[in-house]
Design an enzyme around this catalytic site. Structure first.
Site, mmCIF file in Angstrom:
data_model
loop_
_atom_site.group_PDB
_atom_site.id
_atom_site.type_symbol
_atom_site.label_atom_id
_atom_site.label_comp_id
_atom_site.label_asym_id
_atom_site.label_seq_id
_atom_site.Cartn_x
_atom_site.Cartn_y
_atom_site.Cartn_z
ATOM 1 N N LYS A 325 0.823 -1.206 0.000
ATOM 2 C CA LYS A 325 0.000 0.000 0.000
ATOM 3 C C LYS A 325 0.863 1.264 0.000
ATOM 4 C CE LYS A 325 -0.169 1.401 4.712
ATOM 5 N NZ LYS A 325 0.294 0.449 5.677
ATOM 6 N N SER A 358 -15.391 13.420 6.776
ATOM 7 C CA SER A 358 -16.425 13.808 7.735
ATOM 8 C C SER A 358 -15.954 14.720 8.861
ATOM 9 C CB SER A 358 -17.055 12.564 8.339
ATOM 10 O OG SER A 358 -16.137 11.911 9.163
ATOM 11 N N LYS A 417 -26.699 6.881 7.936
ATOM 12 C CA LYS A 417 -26.533 8.319 8.207
ATOM 13 C C LYS A 417 -27.704 9.058 7.545
ATOM 14 C CE LYS A 417 -21.556 7.643 8.718
ATOM 15 N NZ LYS A 417 -21.472 7.314 10.127
ATOM 16 N N THR A 447 -25.053 -12.975 9.957
ATOM 17 C CA THR A 447 -26.510 -12.894 9.788
ATOM 18 C C THR A 447 -26.860 -11.648 8.983
ATOM 19 O OG1 THR A 447 -26.828 -14.005 11.898
ATOM 20 C CG2 THR A 447 -28.703 -12.752 11.052
HETATM 21 C C1 LIG Z 1 -16.042 7.754 5.780
HETATM 22 C C2 LIG Z 1 -16.741 6.633 6.466
HETATM 23 N N1 LIG Z 1 -16.783 5.432 5.862
HETATM 24 C C3 LIG Z 1 -17.393 4.399 6.441
HETATM 25 C C4 LIG Z 1 -18.014 4.518 7.662
HETATM 26 C C5 LIG Z 1 -18.704 3.343 8.263
HETATM 27 O O1 LIG Z 1 -20.093 3.450 8.005
HETATM 28 P P1 LIG Z 1 -21.123 2.681 8.908
HETATM 29 O O2 LIG Z 1 -21.505 3.605 9.993
HETATM 30 O O3 LIG Z 1 -22.261 2.315 8.005
HETATM 31 O O4 LIG Z 1 -20.418 1.473 9.424
HETATM 32 C C6 LIG Z 1 -18.001 5.746 8.325
HETATM 33 C C7 LIG Z 1 -18.658 5.891 9.630
HETATM 34 O O5 LIG Z 1 -18.746 6.883 10.246
HETATM 35 C C8 LIG Z 1 -17.339 6.837 7.709
HETATM 36 O O6 LIG Z 1 -17.268 8.021 8.311
#
Ligand SMILES: Cc1ncc(COP(=O)(O)O)c(C=O)c1O
Length: 624
Positions: A325, A358, A417, A447
């Site tokens: 990576k 985020s 979300k 599951t």
């Molecule tokens: C950028 C990002 N990808 C994936 C996820 C994971 O999503 P989930 O809450 O559906 O597990 C999050 C969760 O906050 C996230 O911020």
């Protein structure tokens, strides 16, 4: 001390506490010290009254009257140390705290909120509060026990089931408990220990929640960005599906857990992203981990290229693949290209990145990365978790909004979300999806999600495909909040998306501001500390929704202004004098919103003729 006597009459614990102790408790500023001296601080199950649910309920009824007096006195005389300390002590008592919660809910019932649903609301809030309070002893928000806060024997006794790892090891044996405590101590030391607030979002009072003590607060940091978790169509769909198909899926997708609703949702998601197929996972964490680890471990010599700000789920998938990576600097195309060009076209490559980051609100360079992928024969993996439902004509995400969706090979999203339910998915070509479906342990050996979750998510996706109402309200409130805070000099990290990060710049202060917002202003905004953001860039992450209209916004802005002034926290100008931090106070650091003003206006024109009553949009439109 009138209220103390009332409290003693009503509460069996307070009655056993000498008046002198109560007096000391009521004037002590060290709340935690007074708590430990107070019998109420004991866990509910270790007290005689709480041992019987009937006893608790009877005591609660008796205590309610005194609680009312105590609470109203505490509210009226907020400045009185003795009353507010007593109020805090009472909140931590299993009996009295419950009574206060019931009182709080009753009081709220009298307040005008959403008039049409008020009677229904009060009964729901009250019932759920009572159930919760009966099971979970109320405690202060920040009363998460710190390691070594009690002698080992006392904590064992309180836990009631201290077996196994907490027992002293045989001589020379590995001491598990010491190891766990030492690991936790490290988190406390570097300030990365996470405190989980007890927040119960109330569907009928959105965006309000009750805390563990039953107190009502406004939630300003939920990822239920569009309020779909309480949307009547979603809730009704889930209820009727439960009636028909029951609570659980009954098995893995391969064994009895593959129902029509799963297939319909996957078809809908594939069409949303204009791909051949989609696959639903229990969460997008699992989707990202399973997809990246499966693809990169199966493709011979595969190399991964990952943005340095990628979410933990992608990092986990990359690690689990054990493939080679490279981490490229956040949103840095030159760095990415310099890494890509080291490999032949024959080497399989995956570029993994996000559309909306985020914690900063920054947006990934989707089109530019697509062009690099084409040039170097890589495939693209775009996480649209914080963008699905939120951007684009049909809510497919940022790639849809900028007309770059078809250039992405794999798009991943969450149903938890903006879609308001739970679950995650990937959308891609038919062969890629079938490969992941056939090889990914994270998809196969678990599951499947319940049919009701599938129908709730399906309803939300379909609703947001055509409705501009929620997106318009959310965008409008985001703009209003960003510009109001900026006018006041409160430092918002500039970004083009719906996230409003307010820079604090220090872990302890960020947590303490979050606590003050909660305790003093009844506003819940979680602080974000290292390792989620870099040290020195700690912040409050605010997420306005369509339900956060001008009235609630005034409350938040007023609270932040008070806290910033009283504590002398750094303003945007202060950061600028220091050369800027996290984009705040950086000359030329301003950013336009991704959603163009004309597109917002178009959404508003379409949305608000029929949305005035369901959102707080009417006032918002007027004041815009
Ligand atoms: C950028 C990002 N990808 C994936 C996820 C994971 O999503 P989930 O809450 O559906 O597990 C999050 C969760 O906050 C996230 O911020």
């Amino acid at each position: 001390m009138e209220s103390v006597k009332m409290a003693q009459m009503a509460c069996p614990f307070l009655a056993r506490t000498p008046v002198s102790a109560l007096r000391q408790m009521s004037v002590s500023s060290a709340n935690s010290a007074s708590m430990s001296a107070c019998p109420h601080a004991l866990p509910a199950h270790s007290t005689p009254v709480a041992a019987s649910a009937g006893g608790v309920m009877a005591s609660v009824r008796q205590a309610a009257a005194a609680a009312s007096l105590l609470e109203s006195k505490s509210n009226r005389v907020a400045a009185s140390t003795s009353t507010s300390a007593l109020f805090k002590a009472a909140q931590s008592c299993p009996v009295f705290g419950h009574a206060l919660a019931v009182q709080s809910v009753r009081r709220l019932g009298a307040r005008q909120f959403h008039s049409a649903t008020m009677a229904h609301t009060a009964s729901i809030a009250s019932t759920s509060t009572e159930q919760d309070m009966g099971r979970v002893p109320p405690r202060p928000f920040d009363a998460v026990p710190k390691p070594h806060s009690k002698p080992a024997s006392a904590s064992k006794k309180a836990a009631g089931a201290a077996k196994g790892v907490t027992e002293e090891p045989a001589p020379g044996g590995f001491n598990y408990d010491d190891f766990f405590k030492e690991q936790l101590e490290r988190k406390h030391k570097d300030k990365s220990y996470r405190y989980f607030n007890n927040i119960n979002r109330l569907a009928q009072l959105y965006p309000m929640a009750h805390t563990g003590t039953g107190e009502h607060v406004t939630v300003w940091c939920s990822n239920d960005y569009l309020g779909m978790s309480k949307h009547p169509e979603v809730v009704d769909a889930m209820k009727s599906t439960i009636d028909k198909y029951g609570a659980g899926a009954g098995g893995t997708r391969n064994i009895a857990g593959n129902a029509q609703l799963h297939l319909s949702l996957e078809r809908e998601l594939a069409s949303l992203h204009n791909k051949d197929a989609a696959l639903v996972f229990s969460s997008c964490f699992v989707a990202n981990d399973a997809t990246l680890s499966t693809l990169a471990s199966k493709m011979p010599g595969c190399v991964l290229f990952s943005d340095s700000s990628n979410h933990a789920s992608m990092i986990q998938g990359i690690r689990n693949s054990r493939a080679q990576k490279h981490v490229f600097k956040h949103n840095n195309l030159e760095h990415l290209e310099s890494l890509l060009k080291q490999y032949d076209l024959s080497t399989p490559k995956i570029i993994a990145f996000e559309s909306v980051y985020s914690m900063s609100g920054y947006i990934g360079h989707i089109k530019e990365i697509a062009a690099l992928a084409k040039k170097y024969n890589a495939i693209t993996f775009l996480d649209e978790v914080h963008a699905v439902g939120m951007y684009g004509e049909t809510g497919a995400g940022v790639a849809e909004y900028i007309d770059g969706m078809d250039e992405m090979d794999i798009i991943t999203g969450t149903l938890g979300k903006a879609y308001g339910v739970v679950g995650g998915y990937i959308a891609a070509s038919a062969s890629l999806i079938d490969m992941v479906r056939s090889y990914a342990p994270g998809f196969i050996f678990t599951t499947s999600l319940p049919p009701a979750v599938m129908s709730g998510a399906l309803t939300a996706v379909r609703h947001l495909k055509t409705s501009p109402v929620e997106r318009a309200g959310q965008q409008l409130h985001t703009r209003m909040l960003k510009s109001t805070l900026s006018d006041l000099g409160i430092p918002v990290v500039p970004n083009p998306s719906h996230i409003v990060p307010v820079l604090v710049g220090d872990a302890e202060t960020a947590k303490s501001v979050s606590d003050e917002l909660l305790h003093r202003f009844k506003i819940y905004v979680q602080s974000i500390n290292y390792p989620t953001v870099a040290v020195g860039e700690e912040r409050l992450r605010i997420t306005p929704t369509p339900g956060h209209g001008p009235e609630l916004m005034d409350g938040l802005v007023g609270a932040l202004k008070t806290i910033w002034t009283e504590r002398g926290l750094k303003t945007e100008a202060d950061w600028m004098r220091e050369g800027g931090k996290a984009g705040v106070g950086v000359v030329g650091g301003e950013m336009d919103q991704l959603v163009r003003a004309e597109d917002l206006k178009d959404m508003m024109d379409r949305a608000y003729p029929y949305a005035l009553d369901t959102l707080s949009g009417k006032q918002a439109v007027k004041s815009a």
